[in-house]
Design an enzyme around this catalytic site. Structure first.
Site, short mmCIF file in Angstrom:
data_model
loop_
_atom_site.label_atom_id
_atom_site.label_comp_id
_atom_site.label_asym_id
_atom_site.label_seq_id
_atom_site.Cartn_x
_atom_site.Cartn_y
_atom_site.Cartn_z
N HIS A 1 4.19 5.45 9.17
CA HIS A 1 3.99 4.39 7.86
C HIS A 1 3.12 3.67 8.26
O HIS A 1 3.58 2.72 9.41
CB HIS A 1 5.29 4.20 7.04
CG HIS A 1 5.01 4.65 5.53
ND1 HIS A 1 6.95 5.21 5.38
CD2 HIS A 1 4.64 5.54 5.36
CE1 HIS A 1 6.54 5.82 4.23
NE2 HIS A 1 5.34 6.00 4.22
N GLU A 2 2.29 2.89 7.56
CA GLU A 2 1.64 1.75 7.49
C GLU A 2 1.59 1.21 9.36
O GLU A 2 0.93 0.34 9.56
CB GLU A 2 2.51 0.33 6.98
CG GLU A 2 2.74 0.84 5.74
CD GLU A 2 1.88 0.85 4.59
OE1 GLU A 2 0.63 0.45 5.16
OE2 GLU A 2 2.56 1.74 4.29
N GLY A 3 0.34 2.48 9.64
CA GLY A 3 -0.25 2.10 11.31
C GLY A 3 0.92 2.43 12.43
O GLY A 3 2.68 2.30 12.14
N ARG B 1 3.85 -3.58 6.61
CA ARG B 1 4.77 -3.35 7.32
C ARG B 1 6.13 -4.06 7.87
O ARG B 1 6.99 -2.91 8.25
CB ARG B 1 3.94 -3.83 8.52
CG ARG B 1 2.67 -3.23 8.67
CD ARG B 1 1.84 -3.25 9.89
NE ARG B 1 0.42 -2.44 9.81
CZ ARG B 1 -0.57 -2.86 10.11
NH1 ARG B 1 -1.12 -3.88 10.96
NH2 ARG B 1 -1.32 -1.64 10.41
#
Length: 601
Positions: free
Chosen positions: A453-455, A309
């Site tokens: 991306h990534e949440g 993140r």
């Protein structure tokens, strides 16, 4: 950019002080500078010239192999050969024992040059770091060490076609095998994983997948929810306990490539595990080795996700930075229009560069405040990582808590506002901004993925308001507030900053009141319905604090210092006031979004 990076590292974060710590004792300003020089050179020579090529020549699958431009192979090999994959690792692992903040600063050059091409490195490093933290000694020696050496690359495999961000709905199964294996408890995995960046390529001899799957209970059924999720290391090609390829292909098959709006230089894959196309040991099922304990897969995987993140946040910042520099250069060269006032419509008068127009200055100032503030945020988080790893017990505990509350911001804020910077860059170029003759349209396309991306933003908002600001009785939020108040105290004696000091103090108080109001009823569905506006307001508070910090550090009357002071002034005048609208719906627990009915749309 280098001048700003040096300012952030040396004048603000004072990274030279890290050399007094045992782990970094071999380093000094000269070695730190040499790392940045190397990364800047690699970015200029190996990545930037081929960023457009990686976008136009998308990865393609011929039924047997995925093909990438040769330039991508060469860029990643140069990155590996420079030792940058293992930069912060121990000497024994081939690393340089660099501070995380220096490694992050060096990565900034690479991300700015080609964020998509450099994505393989971020994934591999995060994969190996997870195994160093949670893997067995054999897994660290065989998998992580070969990843740090660049012999193998890595991925993270979480999402599934039917599950997306809802990890509790993961359906991939992992059946235990009786056979003992030095690499760890061995399982056979069956299932499908979607949106796997770097999931298939031929740049390295092997790809190491970290896969979330569920181990069936005694009744043969999967445990519902996230409690049953475990983590497995699943190599594309099977390996021996000595770290050599066994010559046997694991049952991991590419089902197809996803073709994206941007980020086209990174392969994005649908992977099938255990479909029977390959049969290692004569039977179907992908061979995987348990990482950590059964049922603790998410705990382990979040080690990589949190690192990713911050990496996504840095990538978003640097795409914004690339667009800012391109639009600034264009604005200085493009003549159009004349001065407002007497003679302004006289065609005989020379046109002015568009940078002289107030609205263009507004757009450039907005970009400057977003990208330079975002870069400072990411480097500050990296500096907290160094404190968590090498500081004394109290400092390390405080840094860990601050990272907890800042990670959702480090990911989400740049992915929204540096995307806005890219949009403004297109606007500065006008019609040319929409053409492929200029790079700003690609920067925007590449950056649009970072909000997912990534949440997603929604996930980050739920994490921040639903967990991070209330955990341990609000301890992390209290620590952040103490840091902000300390900055306010330092700025109070500066008359030029008095107005911004008051505005920041008021914003901090508003965040505190809104947080309490959101949870006043204790009902999560009421508190969290407006988690995303809370995330946006919280992020703007953090960035306003950072800009006040930077204004304190940027002393003097040089053009450089005045530019930093102007960007800080812009953020407080144009951006910080936005938090009132965001916090209003949070504090009132506005029910519209949760009460809205499908049929009403």
């Amino acid at each position: 950019m280098r001048e700003t990076l040096d300012f952030l590292l040396n004048d603000w974060l004072r990274v030279g002080e890290l050399s007094a710590r045992e782990r970094f004792a071999d380093h000094n300003a000269e070695t730190f500078g040499a790392v940045l020089d190397t990364c800047e050179r690699l970015a200029r020579e190996k990545f930037a010239p081929f960023n457009r090529l990686a976008d136009t020549e998308e990865p393609h699958f011929d039924g047997e192999q995925v093909h990438l431009p040769q330039a991508t192979h060469e860029a990643m090999r140069a990155f590996v050969d420079a030792g940058l994959l293992a930069g912060s690792q121990d000497y024994e692992l081939g690393g340089m024992q660099l501070p995380c903040v220096i490694e992050m600063a060096g990565k900034a050059f690479i991300s700015k040059a080609s964020v998509a091409m450099s994505g393989y490195a971020m994934l591999t490093k995060g994969n190996a770091n997870l195994l160093m933290a949670h893997g067995s000694e054999a897994q660290r020696e065989v998998f992580a060490k070969n990843e740090f050496a660049g012999r193998w690359f890595g991925t993270m495999c979480l999402s599934e076609p039917q599950a997306g961000s809802s990890l509790s709905d993961v359906a991939t199964r992992a059946e235990p095998e009786d056979a003992a294996d030095p690499l760890g408890p061995r399982y056979r995995l069956k299932g499908n994983k979607m949106w796997i960046s770097g999931g298939e390529h031929e740049m390295t001899e092997n790809i190491i997948h970290l896969v979330l799957a569920k181990i069936p209970g005694p009744d043969g059924k999967l445990v519902p929810g996230t409690r049953g999720i475990s983590l497995f290391v699943v190599p594309k090609k099977l390996v021996t306990p000595a770290g050599e390829l066994s010559g046997e292909r694991n049952d991991v098959a590419l089902a197809g490539l996803n073709h994206k709006l941007g980020y086209r230089g990174t392969t994005n894959c649908l992977l099938n595990f255990g479909e029977g196309r390959f049969k290692p040991g004569g039977k179907a099922g992908a061979v995987g080795y348990l990482v950590g304990k059964p049922g603790e897969g998410l705990k382990c995987m979040f080690h990589m996700m949190n690192e990713a993140r911050i990496g996504v946040g840095l990538g978003a910042v640097m795409l914004g930075y690339a667009g800012y520099e391109a639009s600034l250069e264009y604005a200085r060269q493009r003549p159009q229009g004349r001065a407002i006032g007497p003679g302004g419509k006289d065609a005989a008068q020379p046109q002015r560069p568009i940078i002289e127009h107030a609205d263009v200055k507004r757009m450039l100032l907005a970009q400057k405040s977003y990208v330079e503030g975002g870069l400072a945020l990411e480097l500050f988080c990296a500096r907290l990582v160094d404190e968590a790893n090498t500081g004394d017990a109290d400092a390390a505990a405080e840094a860990t808590l601050l990272l907890e509350v800042l990670t959702p911001i480090a990911k989400s804020w740049p992915s929204e506002w540096c995307l806005e910077a890219n949009s403004l860059a297109i606007q500065v170029l006008g019609g040319y901004g929409y053409t492929r003759d200029f790079p700003v349209e690609q920067h925007w396309r590449d950056n649009r993925l970072n909000m997912i991306h990534e949440g997603t933003h929604g996930i980050q908002g739920l994490d921040l308001l639903g967990r991070k600001v209330v955990m341990d009785g609000g301890r992390a939020l209290q620590l952040l507030a103490a840091r902000i108040n300390a900055t306010i105290e330092r700025a109070l004696p500066r008359p030029a900053l008095a107005e911004r000091v008051n505005e920041l103090a008021a914003a901090l108080a508003k965040i505190g009141r809104a947080t309490k109001s959101a949870w006043a009823t204790g009902a999560p569905e009421e508190a969290l319905a407006n988690a995303t506006p809370y995330l946006q307001a919280f992020g703007h508070l953090v960035l306003a604090w950072i800009w006040l910090e930077l204004a304190l550090a940027a002393e003097g009357e040089s053009d450089f210092a005045r530019g930093k002071q102007a960007a800080a002034r812009y953020f407080f005048a144009y951006e910080l006031p936005k938090i009132d609208a965001w916090l209003a719906v949070v504090a009132s627990r506005e029910p519209l979004c949760r009460e809205m009915q499908d049929a009403w749309f």
